[in-house]
Motif scaffolding. Structure first.
Motif, PDB file in Angstrom:
ATOM      1  N   THR A 145      16.619  -4.505  18.115  1.00 42.35           N
ATOM      2  CA  THR A 145      16.325  -5.907  18.410  1.00 42.35           C
ATOM      3  C   THR A 145      14.993  -6.350  17.818  1.00 42.35           C
ATOM      4  O   THR A 145      14.750  -7.540  17.655  1.00 42.35           O
ATOM      5  N   THR A 146      14.128  -5.390  17.525  1.00 41.54           N
ATOM      6  CA  THR A 146      12.828  -5.660  16.916  1.00 41.54           C
ATOM      7  C   THR A 146      12.303  -4.356  16.336  1.00 41.54           C
ATOM      8  O   THR A 146      12.671  -3.277  16.812  1.00 41.54           O
ATOM      9  N   ILE A 147      11.459  -4.448  15.310  1.00 42.77           N
ATOM     10  CA  ILE A 147      10.792  -3.236  14.830  1.00 42.77           C
ATOM     11  C   ILE A 147       9.338  -3.198  15.304  1.00 42.77           C
ATOM     12  O   ILE A 147       8.588  -2.294  14.939  1.00 42.77           O
ATOM     13  N   ASP A 148       8.965  -4.161  16.122  1.00 41.76           N
ATOM     14  CA  ASP A 148       7.639  -4.171  16.736  1.00 41.76           C
ATOM     15  C   ASP A 148       7.633  -3.123  17.853  1.00 41.76           C
ATOM     16  O   ASP A 148       8.255  -3.310  18.898  1.00 41.76           O
ATOM     17  N   GLU A 149       6.944  -2.021  17.630  1.00 40.23           N
ATOM     18  CA  GLU A 149       6.987  -0.900  18.567  1.00 40.23           C
ATOM     19  C   GLU A 149       6.459  -1.277  19.949  1.00 40.23           C
ATOM     20  O   GLU A 149       7.006  -0.862  20.974  1.00 40.23           O
ATOM     21  N   LEU A 151       6.391  -4.297  21.373  1.00 39.15           N
ATOM     22  CA  LEU A 151       7.347  -5.184  22.033  1.00 39.15           C
ATOM     23  C   LEU A 151       8.577  -4.405  22.489  1.00 39.15           C
ATOM     24  O   LEU A 151       9.067  -4.598  23.614  1.00 39.15           O
ATOM     25  N   ALA A 152       9.074  -3.515  21.649  1.00 38.63           N
ATOM     26  CA  ALA A 152      10.232  -2.706  22.015  1.00 38.63           C
ATOM     27  C   ALA A 152       9.940  -1.865  23.250  1.00 38.63           C
ATOM     28  O   ALA A 152      10.805  -1.683  24.117  1.00 38.63           O
ATOM     29  N   ALA A 153       8.730  -1.340  23.345  1.00 40.27           N
ATOM     30  CA  ALA A 153       8.362  -0.510  24.499  1.00 40.27           C
ATOM     31  C   ALA A 153       8.368  -1.316  25.793  1.00 40.27           C
ATOM     32  O   ALA A 153       8.546  -0.752  26.875  1.00 40.27           O
ATOM     33  N   ARG A 154       8.188  -2.618  25.703  1.00 41.94           N
ATOM     34  CA  ARG A 154       8.226  -3.471  26.899  1.00 41.94           C
ATOM     35  C   ARG A 154       9.658  -3.837  27.285  1.00 41.94           C
ATOM     36  O   ARG A 154      10.003  -3.823  28.466  1.00 41.94           O
ATOM     37  N   VAL A 155      10.478  -4.191  26.307  1.00 39.25           N
ATOM     38  CA  VAL A 155      11.816  -4.691  26.629  1.00 39.25           C
ATOM     39  C   VAL A 155      12.865  -3.577  26.670  1.00 39.25           C
ATOM     40  O   VAL A 155      13.947  -3.757  27.240  1.00 39.25           O
ATOM     41  N   GLU A 156      12.570  -2.417  26.062  1.00 40.92           N
ATOM     42  CA  GLU A 156      13.478  -1.271  26.064  1.00 40.92           C
ATOM     43  C   GLU A 156      12.673  -0.012  26.394  1.00 40.92           C
ATOM     44  O   GLU A 156      12.556   0.902  25.582  1.00 40.92           O
ATOM     45  N   PRO A 157      12.073   0.046  27.587  1.00 40.23           N
ATOM     46  CA  PRO A 157      10.998   1.003  27.868  1.00 40.23           C
ATOM     47  C   PRO A 157      11.361   2.476  27.755  1.00 40.23           C
ATOM     48  O   PRO A 157      10.502   3.298  27.434  1.00 40.23           O
ATOM     49  N   ASN A 158      12.599   2.846  28.016  1.00 42.81           N
ATOM     50  CA  ASN A 158      12.962   4.261  28.012  1.00 42.81           C
ATOM     51  C   ASN A 158      13.838   4.661  26.831  1.00 42.81           C
ATOM     52  O   ASN A 158      14.270   5.818  26.745  1.00 42.81           O
ATOM     53  N   PRO A 185      20.479  -8.180  21.560  1.00 41.78           N
ATOM     54  CA  PRO A 185      20.188  -9.608  21.482  1.00 41.78           C
ATOM     55  C   PRO A 185      18.889  -9.867  20.726  1.00 41.78           C
ATOM     56  O   PRO A 185      18.072  -8.964  20.576  1.00 41.78           O
ATOM     57  N   VAL A 186      18.731 -11.075  20.260  1.00 43.61           N
ATOM     58  CA  VAL A 186      17.438 -11.540  19.753  1.00 43.61           C
ATOM     59  C   VAL A 186      16.873 -12.445  20.847  1.00 43.61           C
ATOM     60  O   VAL A 186      17.351 -13.557  21.050  1.00 43.61           O
ATOM     61  N   LEU A 187      15.919 -11.932  21.590  1.00 44.25           N
ATOM     62  CA  LEU A 187      15.463 -12.602  22.801  1.00 44.25           C
ATOM     63  C   LEU A 187      14.693 -13.880  22.482  1.00 44.25           C
ATOM     64  O   LEU A 187      13.693 -13.847  21.755  1.00 44.25           O
ATOM     65  N   PRO A 188      15.141 -15.012  23.031  1.00 44.49           N
ATOM     66  CA  PRO A 188      14.419 -16.266  22.813  1.00 44.49           C
ATOM     67  C   PRO A 188      12.962 -16.171  23.260  1.00 44.49           C
ATOM     68  O   PRO A 188      12.650 -15.564  24.291  1.00 44.49           O
ATOM     69  N   PHE A 189      12.078 -16.741  22.454  1.00 44.23           N
ATOM     70  CA  PHE A 189      10.645 -16.835  22.725  1.00 44.23           C
ATOM     71  C   PHE A 189       9.915 -15.491  22.621  1.00 44.23           C
ATOM     72  O   PHE A 189       8.706 -15.430  22.811  1.00 44.23           O
ATOM     73  N   LEU A 190      10.648 -14.419  22.321  1.00 38.33           N
ATOM     74  CA  LEU A 190      10.027 -13.102  22.183  1.00 38.33           C
ATOM     75  C   LEU A 190      10.314 -12.467  20.821  1.00 38.33           C
ATOM     76  O   LEU A 190       9.424 -11.882  20.206  1.00 38.33           O
ATOM     77  N   GLU A 191      11.568 -12.562  20.379  1.00 40.96           N
ATOM     78  CA  GLU A 191      11.976 -11.881  19.153  1.00 40.96           C
ATOM     79  C   GLU A 191      12.575 -12.827  18.118  1.00 40.96           C
ATOM     80  O   GLU A 191      13.051 -12.375  17.071  1.00 40.96           O
ATOM     81  N   ASP A 192      12.557 -14.134  18.388  1.00 35.08           N
ATOM     82  CA  ASP A 192      13.307 -15.060  17.545  1.00 35.08           C
ATOM     83  C   ASP A 192      12.461 -15.816  16.530  1.00 35.08           C
ATOM     84  O   ASP A 192      12.733 -16.976  16.217  1.00 35.08           O
ATOM     85  N   VAL A 197      12.931 -11.348  12.575  1.00 38.16           N
ATOM     86  CA  VAL A 197      14.314 -11.097  12.173  1.00 38.16           C
ATOM     87  C   VAL A 197      14.368 -10.501  10.772  1.00 38.16           C
ATOM     88  O   VAL A 197      15.082  -9.514  10.522  1.00 38.16           O
ATOM     89  N   LEU A 198      13.616 -11.060   9.845  1.00 31.43           N
ATOM     90  CA  LEU A 198      13.643 -10.554   8.474  1.00 31.43           C
ATOM     91  C   LEU A 198      13.054  -9.150   8.378  1.00 31.43           C
ATOM     92  O   LEU A 198      13.467  -8.349   7.529  1.00 31.43           O
ATOM     93  N   ALA A 199      12.127  -8.838   9.262  1.00 27.40           N
ATOM     94  CA  ALA A 199      11.564  -7.486   9.280  1.00 27.40           C
ATOM     95  C   ALA A 199      12.638  -6.463   9.649  1.00 27.40           C
ATOM     96  O   ALA A 199      12.675  -5.349   9.090  1.00 27.40           O
ATOM     97  N   VAL A 200      13.527  -6.824  10.579  1.00 27.92           N
ATOM     98  CA  VAL A 200      14.623  -5.920  10.938  1.00 27.92           C
ATOM     99  C   VAL A 200      15.590  -5.780   9.765  1.00 27.92           C
ATOM    100  O   VAL A 200      16.050  -4.671   9.448  1.00 27.92           O
TER     101      VAL A 200
END
Length: 299
Positions: A145-149, A151-158, A185-192, A197-200
């Motif tokens: 959903t993101t390559i931001d490590e 941000l990913a650790a917050r929304v997909e912690p485990n 998903p591409v989370l509104p206001f966080l990953e959109d 998106v282009l980084a992914v």
């Protein structure tokens, strides 16, 4: 995380799909109930599924015997989806090997497989997946959903990090398997943002992905919505994100990003530049290529 899993009863594990529109699959199997990745947005938390403690993984009783019997009853083989409700490569899979042994059953009964995962544990089964792909379609899909490590650790912690997922994708692609990314998903206001998106897209292309399939937004329904909004307040304090979601979407189920049209335009252009498939019909067609007349039975 505990060392042993509780079991839950099951009658059937192979459930027929209403259509083959989702990656050409005509059946779904979930060997586990629940998931411990802790993704704050997971639709499987929704009340309609009746899973009281979704973060607690349970094993299906007699899963492999039931799956074998289900496969035997099918007159024609098809392509089975793994990972629709819970990740088939959760950490317990390293011990229980249900997914690995299910792949052996698919091979024995002539079924293809479409796997969705966030885990690099799938590399354990690389040889089995290659064996399957010699005679049936095999699709390996990594959710990114993101390559931001951070941000990913917050929304997909485990869950394993995006870097680990993309590294696993690269290894499977190098082995000749049909691999790609689920950008959802591409989370509104966080990953959109367009940059996110282009980084992914760029990372997927660099890893050797054949395709990337997006959803520019998310879903929210009873049970999931309440969990997600609370998680936003916990993970992103002082940003007022939960109130922003309520104002924007209310109790709506489909929550498209306000930037969806802009994102789609930028996304498709970059995919074309990188040679990535992104439309479902083209992904399905490419995944079946080389299987000759067998394609008829899969539909």
């Amino acid at each position: 995380m505990r060392g042993e899993l509780e079991s839950v009863p099951a009658v059937h594990l192979l459930h027929r799909n209403k259509s083959t529109a989702w990656f050409g699959t005509n059946g779904t199997v979930n060997l586990y109930r629940g998931c411990c990745h802790g993704c704050i947005y997971c639709d499987s938390r929704s009340s309609c599924y009746g899973i009281a403690d979704f973060d607690q993984i349970c094993i299906k009783e007699n899963a492999l015997a039931i799956l074998r019997d289900d496969l035997q009853r099918k007159i024609q083989p098809g392509v089975i989806s793994l990972g629709s409700m819970s990740d088939p490569y959760n950490p317990f899979e390293a011990k229980y090997n249900l997914t690995g042994r299910a792949l052996q059953l698919f091979d024995a009964y002539g079924f293809g497989v479409s796997i969705a995962t966030k885990s690099d544990l799938i590399l354990r089964d690389r040889d089995m997946l290659n064996l399957l792909s010699e005679h049936v379609p095999v699709l390996c899909k990594f959710t990114v959903t993101t390559i931001d490590e951070e941000l990913a650790a917050r929304v997909e912690p485990n869950a394993p990090s995006p870097t680990r997922r993309l590294a696993a994708l690269a290894e499977l692609a190098a082995a000749g398997l049909f691999t790609g990314v689920l950008l959802m998903p591409v989370l509104p206001f966080l990953e959109d943002s367009t940059a996110q998106v282009l980084a992914v897209v760029d990372a997927a292309a660099q890893a050797g992905a054949k395709f990337i399939y997006p959803t520019f937004g998310m879903t929210m329904r009873e049970g999931q919505r309440e969990h997600y909004l609370k998680a936003l307040d916990r993970c992103f304090p002082d940003q007022g994100l939960s109130q922003r979601y309520v104002r924007q979407y209310g109790t709506r189920y489909t929550c498209a990003s306000p930037q969806a049209k802009t994102l789609w335009t930028a996304f498709t252009r970059r995919c074309q530049e990188k040679g990535l498939l992104y439309e479902m019909k083209h992904i399905i067609s490419a995944s079946r290529r080389g299987y000759g007349d067998q394609q008829l039975s899969f539909f």
